[in-house]
Design a protein around this motif. Sequence first.
Motif, short mmCIF file in Angstrom:
data_model
loop_
_atom_site.label_atom_id
_atom_site.label_comp_id
_atom_site.label_asym_id
_atom_site.label_seq_id
_atom_site.Cartn_x
_atom_site.Cartn_y
_atom_site.Cartn_z
N GLY A 1 -47.88 -34.63 -75.22
CA GLY A 1 -47.17 -34.24 -74.01
C GLY A 1 -48.09 -33.66 -72.95
N ARG A 2 -49.34 -33.35 -73.32
CA ARG A 2 -50.34 -32.86 -72.35
C ARG A 2 -51.66 -33.56 -72.65
NH1 ARG A 2 -50.96 -26.89 -72.89
NH2 ARG A 2 -52.66 -27.37 -74.32
N PRO A 3 -51.80 -34.79 -72.17
CA PRO A 3 -53.01 -35.56 -72.47
C PRO A 3 -54.22 -35.02 -71.72
CG PRO A 3 -51.65 -36.72 -70.88
CD PRO A 3 -50.86 -35.52 -71.31
N ALA A 4 -55.39 -35.41 -72.18
CA ALA A 4 -56.62 -35.05 -71.45
C ALA A 4 -56.52 -35.63 -70.04
CB ALA A 4 -57.83 -35.60 -72.18
N TYR A 5 -57.04 -34.87 -69.07
CA TYR A 5 -56.89 -35.28 -67.67
C TYR A 5 -58.15 -34.90 -66.93
CZ TYR A 5 -54.52 -36.09 -63.18
OH TYR A 5 -54.15 -36.57 -61.94
N ASP A 6 -58.86 -35.91 -66.46
CA ASP A 6 -60.11 -35.70 -65.71
C ASP A 6 -59.82 -35.92 -64.23
OD1 ASP A 6 -62.77 -35.26 -65.16
OD2 ASP A 6 -63.34 -37.36 -65.47
N ILE A 7 -60.19 -34.98 -63.40
CA ILE A 7 -59.87 -35.04 -61.97
C ILE A 7 -61.12 -34.76 -61.15
CG2 ILE A 7 -59.10 -32.63 -62.04
CD1 ILE A 7 -57.17 -33.29 -59.75
N GLY A 8 -61.30 -35.50 -60.09
CA GLY A 8 -62.43 -35.30 -59.20
C GLY A 8 -62.04 -34.52 -57.96
N GLY A 9 -62.90 -34.52 -56.98
CA GLY A 9 -62.64 -33.80 -55.75
C GLY A 9 -61.70 -34.57 -54.84
N GLY A 10 -61.06 -33.83 -53.92
CA GLY A 10 -60.17 -34.46 -52.95
C GLY A 10 -59.13 -33.48 -52.43
N PHE A 11 -58.30 -33.96 -51.52
CA PHE A 11 -57.22 -33.13 -51.00
C PHE A 11 -56.20 -32.88 -52.10
CE2 PHE A 11 -58.83 -35.07 -47.04
CZ PHE A 11 -59.08 -33.90 -46.32
N ASN A 12 -55.76 -31.62 -52.21
CA ASN A 12 -54.87 -31.27 -53.30
C ASN A 12 -53.58 -30.58 -52.87
OD1 ASN A 12 -55.78 -28.64 -52.68
ND2 ASN A 12 -57.41 -28.76 -54.22
N LYS A 13 -53.44 -30.23 -51.58
CA LYS A 13 -52.26 -29.49 -51.16
C LYS A 13 -51.99 -29.69 -49.67
CE LYS A 13 -50.37 -24.75 -51.28
NZ LYS A 13 -50.70 -23.34 -51.58
N ALA A 14 -50.73 -29.89 -49.32
CA ALA A 14 -50.29 -29.95 -47.93
C ALA A 14 -49.35 -28.77 -47.69
CB ALA A 14 -49.58 -31.26 -47.63
N THR A 15 -49.54 -28.09 -46.55
CA THR A 15 -48.79 -26.86 -46.31
C THR A 15 -48.22 -26.82 -44.89
OG1 THR A 15 -50.20 -25.62 -47.85
CG2 THR A 15 -48.92 -24.34 -46.27
N ILE A 16 -46.96 -26.41 -44.80
CA ILE A 16 -46.33 -26.04 -43.53
C ILE A 16 -46.22 -24.52 -43.52
CG2 ILE A 16 -44.27 -26.23 -42.10
CD1 ILE A 16 -43.67 -28.87 -43.46
N SER A 17 -46.60 -23.88 -42.42
CA SER A 17 -46.55 -22.42 -42.36
C SER A 17 -45.91 -21.96 -41.05
CB SER A 17 -47.95 -21.82 -42.49
OG SER A 17 -48.77 -22.20 -41.39
N PHE A 18 -45.27 -20.80 -41.15
CA PHE A 18 -44.68 -20.14 -39.99
C PHE A 18 -45.09 -18.68 -40.05
CE2 PHE A 18 -41.93 -23.64 -41.18
CZ PHE A 18 -41.81 -24.33 -39.98
N GLU A 19 -45.73 -18.23 -38.98
CA GLU A 19 -46.28 -16.87 -38.92
C GLU A 19 -45.72 -16.13 -37.72
OE1 GLU A 19 -50.62 -15.00 -37.85
OE2 GLU A 19 -50.56 -16.80 -39.09
N ALA A 20 -45.39 -14.85 -37.91
CA ALA A 20 -44.86 -14.03 -36.83
C ALA A 20 -45.72 -12.77 -36.70
CB ALA A 20 -43.42 -13.63 -37.09
N ARG A 21 -45.99 -12.37 -35.45
CA ARG A 21 -46.75 -11.15 -35.16
C ARG A 21 -45.95 -10.29 -34.20
NH1 ARG A 21 -50.49 -8.66 -31.74
NH2 ARG A 21 -52.37 -7.84 -32.74
N TYR A 22 -45.61 -9.07 -34.63
CA TYR A 22 -44.84 -8.16 -33.78
C TYR A 22 -45.70 -6.94 -33.46
CZ TYR A 22 -41.18 -5.16 -31.96
OH TYR A 22 -40.43 -4.36 -31.15
N SER A 23 -45.99 -6.75 -32.18
CA SER A 23 -46.88 -5.67 -31.75
C SER A 23 -46.16 -4.34 -31.77
CB SER A 23 -47.41 -5.95 -30.34
OG SER A 23 -48.16 -7.15 -30.30
N LEU A 24 -46.71 -3.37 -32.50
CA LEU A 24 -46.20 -2.00 -32.49
C LEU A 24 -46.84 -1.21 -31.35
CD1 LEU A 24 -46.31 -1.26 -36.32
CD2 LEU A 24 -44.31 -1.92 -34.95
#
Length: 247
Positions: free
Chosen positions: A179-202
Motif C-alpha cells: 500500500g506504500r510502494p517505493a517512490y523515487d521523485i526528482g526536482g520540479g514544481f510541487n505546489k500551487a497556492t492562492i493567497s489573500f493577505e490583509a494589512r490593517y494599520s494601527l
Amino acid sequence: MKMTLALAVLAASAATGALAQDFGFAGREFSVDLGVGVDVGPDYPGSDDAEAGPWLIWRNAGFTQPGSDLREGFAISPSFNMVGEREAADNADLAGMADIDAAYELGLRVSYGAGPWTTFGSVRRGFDGHEGVTGEIGAKYRTDLSDRLSLWSGLSLGYGNGDYNDTYFGVNAAEAIPGRPAYDIGGGFNKATISFEARYSLTENVALLGEVEYGKLIGDAADSPVVQDEYQPALKLGIVRKFSFGF
C-alpha cells in the motif's frame, strides 16, 4: 535563532538600500514590514493534520517614494521559512517511515513592484530537516480599501530540487510496505497556492497582518504515497513594524 534571523533581515535590507543609488533609485526610500505571529497549517508537507507554529514575518520589501506605500522597482531581501518535523509515531500512515527533523530554510527573495502589482521569486537552502533547495515564483495585486486597510491577492508556484522533494515525498526501499510502494521523485514544481493577505494599520508604522493560503500539491509530489491530503490550507496572524531607510 529568531534574533539572529531578525538581525540578518535588517542588515540585508540596509545593504539592499545602500545599493539603490547605483541603480537609479536616488531620492527613494527602501522599506520593509518585519514582525512575528502564529502560523497554523500542515505539520509537514502532505499532512492532513494542522499544527500551530511561529511566523517570522517580513513583507512588502521594496523601494517607494517618501510618504508612499507602493513598492516600485527591484528589491532584494532575505527569505526564510520553517518546516515542521515529521514523526512516524504521530501518524499511523507513516509507520515505518524515517523521522524528519524540523527544517530551517534561508535564502534570498527578488521582487519587482509596478503600481499595485508585485512579482517575486525566492530561493532557499534547507538545514537540519532537509538539505535541499526550494523556493517560489509568483505575483500579488494590491487593493487599498481605506487609509488603514490594504488587501493583497496572490498566486504562486512552489519548487523543490531532488533532495527537497525526496525528503518529504520519496519512499525508499526500506520504508516500502504493501500500500506504500517505493517512490523515487526528482526536482520540479510541487505546489500551487492562492493567497489573500490583509494589512490593517494601527499607527503609521505598526500594523496587524493576516493571511489565508489555499495550497494544492501538484505534479509528482501530489502522486506520492506519503501524501495524506493534496490540499494544504494555512492561516497566519501577526503584527509587523515598518522599517524605512532613506537614500
